[in-house]
Design an enzyme around this catalytic site. Sequence first.
Site, PDB file in Angstrom:
ATOM      1  N   CYS A 212       0.832  -1.212   0.000  1.00  0.00           N
ATOM      2  CA  CYS A 212       0.000   0.000   0.000  1.00  0.00           C
ATOM      3  C   CYS A 212       0.861   1.253   0.000  1.00  0.00           C
ATOM      4  O   CYS A 212       0.670   2.156  -0.840  1.00  0.00           O
ATOM      5  CB  CYS A 212      -0.950  -0.031   1.193  1.00  0.00           C
ATOM      6  SG  CYS A 212      -0.164  -0.540   2.744  1.00  0.00           S
TER       7      CYS A 212
HETATM    8  N1  LIG Z   1      -4.746  -4.087   4.665  1.00  0.00           N
HETATM    9  C1  LIG Z   1      -4.167  -3.399   3.708  1.00  0.00           C
HETATM   10  O1  LIG Z   1      -4.427  -2.185   3.550  1.00  0.00           O
HETATM   11  C2  LIG Z   1      -3.193  -4.043   2.778  1.00  0.00           C
HETATM   12  C3  LIG Z   1      -2.806  -5.358   2.923  1.00  0.00           C
HETATM   13  N2  LIG Z   1      -1.871  -5.898   2.064  1.00  0.00           N
HETATM   14  C4  LIG Z   1      -1.432  -7.262   2.209  1.00  0.00           C
HETATM   15  O2  LIG Z   1      -2.500  -8.142   1.842  1.00  0.00           O
HETATM   16  C5  LIG Z   1      -2.475  -9.319   2.646  1.00  0.00           C
HETATM   17  C6  LIG Z   1      -3.823  -9.445   3.358  1.00  0.00           C
HETATM   18  O3  LIG Z   1      -3.980  -8.287   4.168  1.00  0.00           O
HETATM   19  P1  LIG Z   1      -5.251  -8.031   5.053  1.00  0.00           P
HETATM   20  O4  LIG Z   1      -6.463  -8.446   4.336  1.00  0.00           O
HETATM   21  O5  LIG Z   1      -5.143  -6.658   5.561  1.00  0.00           O
HETATM   22  O6  LIG Z   1      -4.955  -9.031   6.258  1.00  0.00           O
HETATM   23  P2  LIG Z   1      -5.959  -9.654   7.299  1.00  0.00           P
HETATM   24  O7  LIG Z   1      -5.146  -9.960   8.494  1.00  0.00           O
HETATM   25  O8  LIG Z   1      -7.164  -8.798   7.457  1.00  0.00           O
HETATM   26  O9  LIG Z   1      -6.408 -10.993   6.587  1.00  0.00           O
HETATM   27  C7  LIG Z   1      -5.557 -12.026   6.244  1.00  0.00           C
HETATM   28  C8  LIG Z   1      -6.362 -13.317   6.253  1.00  0.00           C
HETATM   29  O10 LIG Z   1      -5.523 -14.390   5.863  1.00  0.00           O
HETATM   30  C9  LIG Z   1      -5.945 -15.595   6.538  1.00  0.00           C
HETATM   31  N3  LIG Z   1      -4.795 -16.153   7.253  1.00  0.00           N
HETATM   32  C10 LIG Z   1      -4.210 -15.687   8.371  1.00  0.00           C
HETATM   33  N4  LIG Z   1      -3.194 -16.472   8.735  1.00  0.00           N
HETATM   34  C11 LIG Z   1      -3.131 -17.446   7.822  1.00  0.00           C
HETATM   35  C12 LIG Z   1      -2.287 -18.574   7.655  1.00  0.00           C
HETATM   36  N5  LIG Z   1      -1.281 -18.815   8.491  1.00  0.00           N
HETATM   37  N6  LIG Z   1      -2.488 -19.368   6.591  1.00  0.00           N
HETATM   38  C13 LIG Z   1      -3.484 -19.126   5.726  1.00  0.00           C
HETATM   39  N7  LIG Z   1      -4.332 -18.075   5.855  1.00  0.00           N
HETATM   40  C14 LIG Z   1      -4.141 -17.254   6.885  1.00  0.00           C
HETATM   41  C15 LIG Z   1      -7.036 -15.202   7.521  1.00  0.00           C
HETATM   42  O11 LIG Z   1      -8.297 -15.465   6.902  1.00  0.00           O
HETATM   43  P3  LIG Z   1      -8.950 -16.928   6.930  1.00  0.00           P
HETATM   44  O12 LIG Z   1      -8.726 -17.481   8.296  1.00  0.00           O
HETATM   45  O13 LIG Z   1     -10.371 -16.669   6.607  1.00  0.00           O
HETATM   46  O14 LIG Z   1      -8.228 -17.724   5.898  1.00  0.00           O
HETATM   47  C16 LIG Z   1      -6.873 -13.712   7.644  1.00  0.00           C
HETATM   48  O15 LIG Z   1      -8.065 -13.076   7.967  1.00  0.00           O
HETATM   49  C17 LIG Z   1      -1.311  -9.150   3.621  1.00  0.00           C
HETATM   50  O16 LIG Z   1      -0.195  -9.801   3.126  1.00  0.00           O
HETATM   51  C18 LIG Z   1      -1.097  -7.638   3.640  1.00  0.00           C
HETATM   52  O17 LIG Z   1       0.187  -7.300   3.974  1.00  0.00           O
HETATM   53  C19 LIG Z   1      -1.353  -5.191   1.028  1.00  0.00           C
HETATM   54  C20 LIG Z   1      -1.714  -3.890   0.827  1.00  0.00           C
HETATM   55  C21 LIG Z   1      -2.630  -3.203   1.705  1.00  0.00           C
HETATM   56  C1  LIG Z   2      -1.036   0.418   9.222  1.00  0.00           C
HETATM   57  C2  LIG Z   2      -0.144  -0.770   9.014  1.00  0.00           C
HETATM   58  O1  LIG Z   2       0.281  -1.422   9.949  1.00  0.00           O
HETATM   59  N1  LIG Z   2       0.155  -1.061   7.758  1.00  0.00           N
HETATM   60  C3  LIG Z   2       0.980  -2.182   7.409  1.00  0.00           C
HETATM   61  C4  LIG Z   2       0.960  -2.384   5.930  1.00  0.00           C
HETATM   62  C5  LIG Z   2       0.986  -3.865   5.668  1.00  0.00           C
HETATM   63  C6  LIG Z   2       1.335  -4.271   4.316  1.00  0.00           C
HETATM   64  O2  LIG Z   2       0.720  -3.927   3.357  1.00  0.00           O
HETATM   65  O3  LIG Z   2       2.438  -5.013   4.318  1.00  0.00           O
HETATM   66  P1  LIG Z   2       2.911  -6.152   3.308  1.00  0.00           P
HETATM   67  O4  LIG Z   2       1.939  -6.137   2.199  1.00  0.00           O
HETATM   68  O5  LIG Z   2       4.252  -5.743   2.911  1.00  0.00           O
HETATM   69  O6  LIG Z   2       2.880  -7.418   4.081  1.00  0.00           O
HETATM   70  C7  LIG Z   2       2.428  -1.975   7.855  1.00  0.00           C
HETATM   71  O7  LIG Z   2       2.854  -0.838   7.972  1.00  0.00           O
HETATM   72  O8  LIG Z   2       3.135  -2.978   7.993  1.00  0.00           O
END
Ligand SMILES: NC(=O)C1=CN([C@@H]2O[C@H](COP(=O)(O)OP(=O)(O)OC[C@H]3O[C@@H](n4cnc5c(N)ncnc54)[C@H](OP(=O)(O)O)[C@@H]3O)[C@@H](O)[C@H]2O)C=CC1
Ligand SMILES: CC(=O)N[C@@H](CCC(=O)OP(=O)(O)O)C(=O)O
Length: 345
Positions: A149
């Site tokens: 992000c």
């Molecule tokens: N939030 C953001 O703004 C952004 C996030 N990202 C990246 O996108 C990815 C998802 O982020 P986000 O949706 O925020 O994360 P969340 O923590 O909200 O969701 C991740 C989901 O992955 C599943 N999960 C967790 N642990 C495991 C595991 N060990 N094995 C398999 N599945 C697992 C769970 O869902 P379930 O149990 O239903 O499978 C969990 O809710 C991350 O890598 C994050 O860094 C990138 C850009 C922006």
């Molecule tokens: C607010 C906040 O905690 N933001 C996260 C963004 C996570 C993310 O997008 O990280 P990857 O996709 O590289 O896993 C952080 O700063 O780490």
Amino acid sequence: MKAAIIGGTGYSSVELVRLLHQHPFVDVTTIISNSQAGSMLHETYPHVTCVVEQTLQSLDLNKLSQSVEIVFLATPSGVSKSIVPGLMENGVKCIDLSGDFRLRSAQSYEEWYKHTAADERYLAKATYGLSEIYEEQIKSATLIANPGCYPTATLLGLMPVIKNKLIDNKTIIIDAKSGVSGAGRSVSMGTHFAEVNENLKAYKIGAHQHIPEIEQTLQNETGQSQAITFTTHLVPMTRGIMCTMHANLSDVITTSDVLQLYNEFYQAHHFVRVRPEGTFPSTKEVLGSNFCDIGLHVDARTGRLTIISVIDNLVKGASGQAIQNLNLLNGWDVRTGLLEVPVYP
Ligand SMILES: NC(=O)C1=CN([C@@H]2O[C@H](COP(=O)(O)OP(=O)(O)OC[C@H]3O[C@@H](n4cnc5c(N)ncnc54)[C@H](OP(=O)(O)O)[C@@H]3O)[C@@H](O)[C@H]2O)C=CC1
Ligand SMILES: CC(=O)N[C@@H](CCC(=O)OP(=O)(O)O)C(=O)O
């Protein structure tokens, strides 16, 4: 096209579900959940009731490979690296929203993410999915590493001056701020209400995993390795990222000249909007949308350029850009399914 999402009950997954619901060419037929398989998505997220009625599934790689053409991986870092190879071997294209395939160097990934890196053969197959900049490469990708992000907001803000060599790259300073949904859905000490509300704090100073991602992309463009200063802050709001960037200009140039350059650079790119001189974007102006809004100012007194870039971290910073990349991959108009007007106020 049939699609699956892995990481079913996470924020990026439910944002993919929301956006893909309006996509005319994509049908999300499978949502995989590690923790909630067997339950309905609306049991975790009542807001989708009567709109998306799906049972969450457990992961069965063979079944999945036979039933969908594209898989979005919305899992925490360290998870997709073990799932992607099995899907790709069966000809399924993958869009990974995590950091597992963004860094070309396995050593750098292990240093910054503190997990074992993905197999180097698969790292080499990954295409970095910064949609506006790597459009051509994305069109023929098999594995897309969707950008982080913060790197999305930062790199879209910097790219025109980097490509046109208008700044001294040694002087780049990025002051970045994010809403709390950027940290995902799981509860942690640093992100619960009492810690975040009416508070502003810097975190991961000098240690943020997006530093090598930004540096790698800048190096890709300039051919030179250059360290940047990048500081992240947590803001008491749900969505939104603002990156305020400063750099010394390498020439005497006016705000209006730099704006003209940005307008020309992004002319053909619907999702990057450049603000007129003297006006600057705020996070609410892109809320819920795939836009990245950019404003800038040249300070003639200091010779420095300030660029302000805002996105919705869950849309342009994650799920929206992932869909934009899917559109590129399929030769569809990049705006397909992404014509949301930002939610305001
Ligand atoms: N939030 C953001 O703004 C952004 C996030 N990202 C990246 O996108 C990815 C998802 O982020 P986000 O949706 O925020 O994360 P969340 O923590 O909200 O969701 C991740 C989901 O992955 C599943 N999960 C967790 N642990 C495991 C595991 N060990 N094995 C398999 N599945 C697992 C769970 O869902 P379930 O149990 O239903 O499978 C969990 O809710 C991350 O890598 C994050 O860094 C990138 C850009 C922006
Ligand atoms: C607010 C906040 O905690 N933001 C996260 C963004 C996570 C993310 O997008 O990280 P990857 O996709 O590289 O896993 C952080 O700063 O780490």
